[in-house]
Design a protein around this motif. Structure first.
Motif, PDB file in Angstrom:
ATOM      1  N   MET A 102       0.843  -1.205   0.000  1.00  0.00           N
ATOM      2  CA  MET A 102       0.000   0.000   0.000  1.00  0.00           C
ATOM      3  C   MET A 102       0.876   1.253   0.000  1.00  0.00           C
ATOM      4  O   MET A 102       1.795   1.369   0.806  1.00  0.00           O
ATOM      5  N   ILE A 103       0.576   2.142  -0.889  1.00  0.00           N
ATOM      6  CA  ILE A 103       1.387   3.354  -1.021  1.00  0.00           C
ATOM      7  C   ILE A 103       0.771   4.478  -0.183  1.00  0.00           C
ATOM      8  O   ILE A 103      -0.433   4.734  -0.249  1.00  0.00           O
ATOM      9  N   ASP A 104       1.621   5.097   0.601  1.00  0.00           N
ATOM     10  CA  ASP A 104       1.195   6.200   1.468  1.00  0.00           C
ATOM     11  C   ASP A 104       1.529   7.519   0.760  1.00  0.00           C
ATOM     12  O   ASP A 104       2.715   7.822   0.556  1.00  0.00           O
ATOM     13  N   PRO A 105       0.511   8.292   0.388  1.00  0.00           N
ATOM     14  CA  PRO A 105       0.761   9.525  -0.378  1.00  0.00           C
ATOM     15  C   PRO A 105       1.656  10.522   0.357  1.00  0.00           C
ATOM     16  O   PRO A 105       2.292  11.358  -0.272  1.00  0.00           O
ATOM     17  N   ALA A 106       1.702  10.416   1.676  1.00  0.00           N
ATOM     18  CA  ALA A 106       2.500  11.374   2.445  1.00  0.00           C
ATOM     19  C   ALA A 106       3.971  10.965   2.511  1.00  0.00           C
ATOM     20  O   ALA A 106       4.836  11.807   2.738  1.00  0.00           O
ATOM     21  N   ARG A 107       4.235   9.692   2.314  1.00  0.00           N
ATOM     22  CA  ARG A 107       5.568   9.175   2.627  1.00  0.00           C
ATOM     23  C   ARG A 107       6.314   8.623   1.417  1.00  0.00           C
ATOM     24  O   ARG A 107       7.514   8.819   1.270  1.00  0.00           O
ATOM     25  N   HIS A 108       5.598   7.905   0.538  1.00  0.00           N
ATOM     26  CA  HIS A 108       6.278   7.169  -0.530  1.00  0.00           C
ATOM     27  C   HIS A 108       6.512   8.019  -1.782  1.00  0.00           C
ATOM     28  O   HIS A 108       5.721   8.914  -2.076  1.00  0.00           O
ATOM     29  N   ARG A 109       7.584   7.691  -2.487  1.00  0.00           N
ATOM     30  CA  ARG A 109       7.878   8.403  -3.746  1.00  0.00           C
ATOM     31  C   ARG A 109       7.259   7.638  -4.912  1.00  0.00           C
ATOM     32  O   ARG A 109       7.472   6.429  -5.067  1.00  0.00           O
ATOM     33  N   VAL A 110       6.509   8.369  -5.730  1.00  0.00           N
ATOM     34  CA  VAL A 110       5.804   7.780  -6.871  1.00  0.00           C
ATOM     35  C   VAL A 110       6.411   8.329  -8.162  1.00  0.00           C
ATOM     36  O   VAL A 110       6.579   9.546  -8.302  1.00  0.00           O
ATOM     37  N   LEU A 111       6.736   7.434  -9.072  1.00  0.00           N
ATOM     38  CA  LEU A 111       7.271   7.832 -10.374  1.00  0.00           C
ATOM     39  C   LEU A 111       6.189   7.668 -11.439  1.00  0.00           C
ATOM     40  O   LEU A 111       5.600   6.585 -11.572  1.00  0.00           O
ATOM     41  N   LEU A 112       5.943   8.726 -12.206  1.00  0.00           N
ATOM     42  CA  LEU A 112       4.993   8.685 -13.324  1.00  0.00           C
ATOM     43  C   LEU A 112       5.779   8.766 -14.624  1.00  0.00           C
ATOM     44  O   LEU A 112       6.421   9.786 -14.897  1.00  0.00           O
ATOM     45  N   THR A 113       5.714   7.703 -15.430  1.00  0.00           N
ATOM     46  CA  THR A 113       6.348   7.747 -16.755  1.00  0.00           C
ATOM     47  C   THR A 113       5.299   8.202 -17.787  1.00  0.00           C
ATOM     48  O   THR A 113       4.100   8.128 -17.529  1.00  0.00           O
ATOM     49  N   GLY A 114       5.767   8.667 -18.927  1.00  0.00           N
ATOM     50  CA  GLY A 114       4.828   9.189 -19.934  1.00  0.00           C
ATOM     51  C   GLY A 114       4.089  10.405 -19.413  1.00  0.00           C
ATOM     52  O   GLY A 114       2.957  10.703 -19.810  1.00  0.00           O
TER      53      GLY A 114
END
Ligand SMILES: NC(=O)c1ccc[n+]([C@@H]2O[C@H](COP(=O)([O-])OP(=O)(O)OC[C@H]3O[C@@H](n4cnc5c(N)ncnc54)[C@H](O)[C@@H]3O)[C@@H](O)[C@H]2O)c1
Length: 267
Positions: free
Chosen positions: A1-13
């Motif tokens: 589960m990804i925590d929007p406050a803590r985890h880094r999210v990479l968006l390609t395209g």
């Protein structure tokens, strides 16, 4: 589960049509967003960073992936490209992006698959993600390749993922077929957010459509994801009629993939 406050999210395209819509939504809640594309992005919000990369450049992908917890993979060459480009971006590029993610310890992947993964099913068959894939083109075949890699990643490496078989993503429906296949901007944003936050999707394949009255697919795995669509293409039927588009005749295509199921591949 990804925590929007803590985890880094990479968006390609991230410079693409869907990427832009996702940015507008994700940056309101996700604190650490990294964007990548072969095209430059300059209008960055304070919680966004940009790193240019070509998916054909594995070393660049490894750099982009460093420190990333979740990957949203939206890079893609559209189906009207020649087969060599499709292979480089949608097959080899998917392989290198996913392998870079695995090497960097990414735990969650959201992947832009496509309805063309099941495009050769006759339109009368309400296709579900549980049906074996029947791609209608090399474009669709490479999308299935990505889904298959993600199943393997879950089984062997415990990387969880959601593959979204996106229908027709547009601001509004465009023709009769899209009355069945439309996916609205706010519904793709919902689907991606839910895919990141889900506690345990495994290697889930989900139909990426809005809640269209004339959906031709079934059991889309929406309940499993917790997705309740906000939009329905039907409310734009009158708008399409007004544009002179035939939306009332016999269904134009006999296969789920529409024109992809009949047009020749571009060599
Ligand atoms: N739009 C739809 O209706 C639809 C339907 C089904 C699936 N999809 C899939 O969703 C994804 C996003 O679609 P979209 O409509 O935003 O497409 P798009 O063409 O607008 O965006 C794709 C992005 O990928 C980038 N890109 C292309 N080649 C690259 C490379 N070699 N290296 C790095 N970046 C590269 C492009 O610059 C572009 O910004 C794609 O994978 C597409 O196949 C879209």
């Amino acid at each position: 589960m990804i925590d929007p406050a803590r985890h880094r999210v990479l968006l390609t395209g991230a410079a693409g049509e869907i990427g832009q819509a996702l940015r507008a939504s994700l940056r309101a809640t996700y604190k650490h967003l990294r964007l990548t594309d072969i095209r430059p992005i300059t209008d960055l919000a304070p919680n966004e960073t940009f790193m240019a990369a070509d998916v054909a450049d594995r070393a660049a992908l490894d750099r982009v992936m460093h420190g990333v917890d979740a990957l949203i993979h939206m890079t893609g060459a559209p189906a009207d490209h020649d087969l060599e480009t499709l292979f480089r971006v949608n097959a080899r590029g998917v392989y290198d992006t996913f392998e870079a993610a695995r090497g960097a310890g990414v735990r969650r992947i959201v992947y832009a698959s496509s309805n063309h993964a099941h495009g050769l099913y006759p339109i009368e068959i309400p296709v579900t993600p549980a049906h074996p894939a029947r791609p209608d083109s090399m474009y669709g075949t490479f999308k299935v390749w990505g889904e298959t890699m993600l199943q393997y990643y879950f089984d062997r490496h415990a990387i969880q993922s959601v593959s979204l078989r996106i229908g027709t993503y547009r601001p509004l429906p465009i023709d009769q077929r899209s009355l069945a296949t439309w996916l609205s901007p706010r519904d793709i944003c919902q689907l991606v957010d839910l895919s990141l936050r889900h506690a345990g999707p495994g290697a889930l394949v989900v139909q990426g459509y809005s809640g269209n009255t004339h959906l031709k697919v079934a059991d889309p795995n929406w309940a499993r994801l917790g997705y309740v669509p906000l939009d329905n293409a039907e409310q734009y039927r009158e708008m399409l009629r007004g544009q002179g588009i035939d939306v009332d005749g016999a269904w134009e295509y006999d296969r789920h993939g529409g024109s992809f199921a009949v047009q020749p591949e571009k060599q």
